[in-house]
Motif scaffolding. Structure first.
Motif, PDB file in Angstrom:
ATOM      1  N   ILE A  22      -8.843  -0.372   9.433  1.00 36.11           N
ATOM      2  CA  ILE A  22     -10.033  -0.149  10.250  1.00 36.11           C
ATOM      3  C   ILE A  22      -9.718   0.777  11.423  1.00 36.11           C
ATOM      4  O   ILE A  22     -10.510   1.648  11.763  1.00 36.11           O
ATOM      5  N   ARG A  23      -8.544   0.585  12.016  1.00 37.57           N
ATOM      6  CA  ARG A  23      -8.147   1.458  13.135  1.00 37.57           C
ATOM      7  C   ARG A  23      -8.054   2.916  12.704  1.00 37.57           C
ATOM      8  O   ARG A  23      -8.316   3.812  13.494  1.00 37.57           O
ATOM      9  N   GLY A  24      -7.639   3.161  11.455  1.00 36.89           N
ATOM     10  CA  GLY A  24      -7.606   4.514  10.922  1.00 36.89           C
ATOM     11  C   GLY A  24      -6.462   5.374  11.411  1.00 36.89           C
ATOM     12  O   GLY A  24      -6.508   6.599  11.274  1.00 36.89           O
ATOM     13  N   GLU A  25      -5.433   4.775  12.006  1.00 31.47           N
ATOM     14  CA  GLU A  25      -4.300   5.558  12.489  1.00 31.47           C
ATOM     15  C   GLU A  25      -3.445   6.092  11.341  1.00 31.47           C
ATOM     16  O   GLU A  25      -2.780   7.107  11.480  1.00 31.47           O
ATOM     17  N   LEU A  26      -3.463   5.373  10.205  1.00 30.54           N
ATOM     18  CA  LEU A  26      -2.748   5.797   9.011  1.00 30.54           C
ATOM     19  C   LEU A  26      -3.739   5.869   7.855  1.00 30.54           C
ATOM     20  O   LEU A  26      -4.741   5.151   7.835  1.00 30.54           O
ATOM     21  N   THR A  27      -3.456   6.724   6.878  1.00 25.20           N
ATOM     22  CA  THR A  27      -4.316   6.797   5.695  1.00 25.20           C
ATOM     23  C   THR A  27      -4.061   5.578   4.818  1.00 25.20           C
ATOM     24  O   THR A  27      -3.067   4.865   5.001  1.00 25.20           O
ATOM     25  N   LEU A  28      -4.958   5.355   3.867  1.00 24.79           N
ATOM     26  CA  LEU A  28      -4.764   4.242   2.940  1.00 24.79           C
ATOM     27  C   LEU A  28      -3.465   4.411   2.162  1.00 24.79           C
ATOM     28  O   LEU A  28      -2.749   3.439   1.919  1.00 24.79           O
ATOM     29  N   ALA A  29      -3.143   5.642   1.798  1.00 28.60           N
ATOM     30  CA  ALA A  29      -1.896   5.902   1.070  1.00 28.60           C
ATOM     31  C   ALA A  29      -0.686   5.543   1.931  1.00 28.60           C
ATOM     32  O   ALA A  29       0.282   4.946   1.442  1.00 28.60           O
ATOM     33  N   GLU A  30      -0.737   5.897   3.200  1.00 30.13           N
ATOM     34  CA  GLU A  30       0.373   5.579   4.106  1.00 30.13           C
ATOM     35  C   GLU A  30       0.493   4.063   4.304  1.00 30.13           C
ATOM     36  O   GLU A  30       1.598   3.513   4.318  1.00 30.13           O
ATOM     37  N   LEU A  31      -0.653   3.385   4.454  1.00 21.85           N
ATOM     38  CA  LEU A  31      -0.633   1.926   4.600  1.00 21.85           C
ATOM     39  C   LEU A  31      -0.106   1.262   3.328  1.00 21.85           C
ATOM     40  O   LEU A  31       0.659   0.294   3.391  1.00 21.85           O
ATOM     41  N   ALA A  32      -0.508   1.784   2.186  1.00 18.50           N
ATOM     42  CA  ALA A  32      -0.054   1.235   0.909  1.00 18.50           C
ATOM     43  C   ALA A  32       1.460   1.353   0.790  1.00 18.50           C
ATOM     44  O   ALA A  32       2.140   0.404   0.388  1.00 18.50           O
ATOM     45  N   SER A  33       1.982   2.492   1.169  1.00 18.64           N
ATOM     46  CA  SER A  33       3.434   2.697   1.123  1.00 18.64           C
ATOM     47  C   SER A  33       4.145   1.805   2.134  1.00 18.64           C
ATOM     48  O   SER A  33       5.172   1.197   1.827  1.00 18.64           O
ATOM     49  N   LYS A  34       3.583   1.696   3.319  1.00 17.93           N
ATOM     50  CA  LYS A  34       4.187   0.900   4.386  1.00 17.93           C
ATOM     51  C   LYS A  34       4.275  -0.582   4.016  1.00 17.93           C
ATOM     52  O   LYS A  34       5.284  -1.237   4.286  1.00 17.93           O
ATOM     53  N   GLY A  36       3.576  -1.927   0.785  1.00 21.50           N
ATOM     54  CA  GLY A  36       3.846  -2.221  -0.616  1.00 21.50           C
ATOM     55  C   GLY A  36       2.664  -2.818  -1.348  1.00 21.50           C
ATOM     56  O   GLY A  36       2.824  -3.673  -2.219  1.00 21.50           O
ATOM     57  N   VAL A  37       1.470  -2.376  -0.983  1.00 19.55           N
ATOM     58  CA  VAL A  37       0.228  -2.873  -1.580  1.00 19.55           C
ATOM     59  C   VAL A  37      -0.561  -1.661  -2.061  1.00 19.55           C
ATOM     60  O   VAL A  37      -0.540  -0.607  -1.426  1.00 19.55           O
ATOM     61  N   HIS A  38      -1.273  -1.807  -3.187  1.00 21.63           N
ATOM     62  CA  HIS A  38      -2.048  -0.688  -3.711  1.00 21.63           C
ATOM     63  C   HIS A  38      -3.197  -0.334  -2.768  1.00 21.63           C
ATOM     64  O   HIS A  38      -3.762  -1.198  -2.100  1.00 21.63           O
ATOM     65  N   GLN A  39      -3.534   0.950  -2.747  1.00 19.21           N
ATOM     66  CA  GLN A  39      -4.591   1.448  -1.859  1.00 19.21           C
ATOM     67  C   GLN A  39      -5.927   0.743  -2.093  1.00 19.21           C
ATOM     68  O   GLN A  39      -6.661   0.474  -1.138  1.00 19.21           O
ATOM     69  N   THR A  40      -6.247   0.454  -3.350  1.00 16.97           N
ATOM     70  CA  THR A  40      -7.538  -0.184  -3.630  1.00 16.97           C
ATOM     71  C   THR A  40      -7.610  -1.586  -3.033  1.00 16.97           C
ATOM     72  O   THR A  40      -8.686  -2.026  -2.614  1.00 16.97           O
ATOM     73  N   MET A  41      -6.469  -2.278  -2.995  1.00 12.53           N
ATOM     74  CA  MET A  41      -6.447  -3.606  -2.372  1.00 12.53           C
ATOM     75  C   MET A  41      -6.745  -3.484  -0.878  1.00 12.53           C
ATOM     76  O   MET A  41      -7.516  -4.261  -0.323  1.00 12.53           O
ATOM     77  N   ILE A  42      -6.114  -2.519  -0.254  1.00  9.01           N
ATOM     78  CA  ILE A  42      -6.327  -2.331   1.190  1.00  9.01           C
ATOM     79  C   ILE A  42      -7.778  -1.968   1.467  1.00  9.01           C
ATOM     80  O   ILE A  42      -8.398  -2.496   2.396  1.00  9.01           O
ATOM     81  N   ALA A  43      -8.346  -1.095   0.636  1.00  8.74           N
ATOM     82  CA  ALA A  43      -9.756  -0.719   0.811  1.00  8.74           C
ATOM     83  C   ALA A  43     -10.663  -1.938   0.643  1.00  8.74           C
ATOM     84  O   ALA A  43     -11.629  -2.113   1.397  1.00  8.74           O
ATOM     85  N   GLN A  44     -10.329  -2.788  -0.325  1.00  8.94           N
ATOM     86  CA  GLN A  44     -11.124  -4.003  -0.547  1.00  8.94           C
ATOM     87  C   GLN A  44     -11.013  -4.942   0.653  1.00  8.94           C
ATOM     88  O   GLN A  44     -12.014  -5.491   1.118  1.00  8.94           O
TER      89      GLN A  44
END
Length: 103
Positions: A22-34, A36-44
């Motif tokens: 929500i803060r948007g400081e990192l992209t979903l891809a960066e958060l996923a890598s950080k 270890g969770v898939h981007q779609t999970m984070i978006a959900q």
């Protein structure tokens, strides 16, 4: 092959990751890598967090239960039927000598 189980994440972890999204400081891809969770999970999780916040401020006290008591009663009855059926088939197979090795 063994039984495949999905990884379960703690609510605290999900909320922390969703807040970062929500803060948007990192992209979903960066958060996923950080994390270890898939981007779609984070978006959900992010979507669920935002919807949960909206519900918090909507004035609704507590959300309705996802399953009605009548449905729970039906499910309990079905579980009972299945247990009886399982026990019957297990006992019949033991009598017929299908199961060996003593379970």
């Amino acid at each position: 092959m063994g039984k495949v189980t999905r990884k379960r994440y703690a609510a605290e972890f999900k909320s922390r990751v969703a807040l970062e999204a929500i803060r948007g400081e990192l992209t979903l891809a960066e958060l996923a890598s950080k994390h270890g969770v898939h981007q779609t999970m984070i978006a959900q999780w992010k979507r669920q967090a935002v919807e949960g916040m909206a519900a918090t401020f909507s004035g609704k006290a507590v959300s309705e239960p996802l399953v009605s008591p009548a449905d729970v009663e039906k499910l309990h009855a079905k579980i009972g039927e299945l247990l009886v059926e399982r026990d019957f088939l297990r006992d019949a197979s033991v009598r017929l000598g299908v199961i060996r090795g003593g379970r």
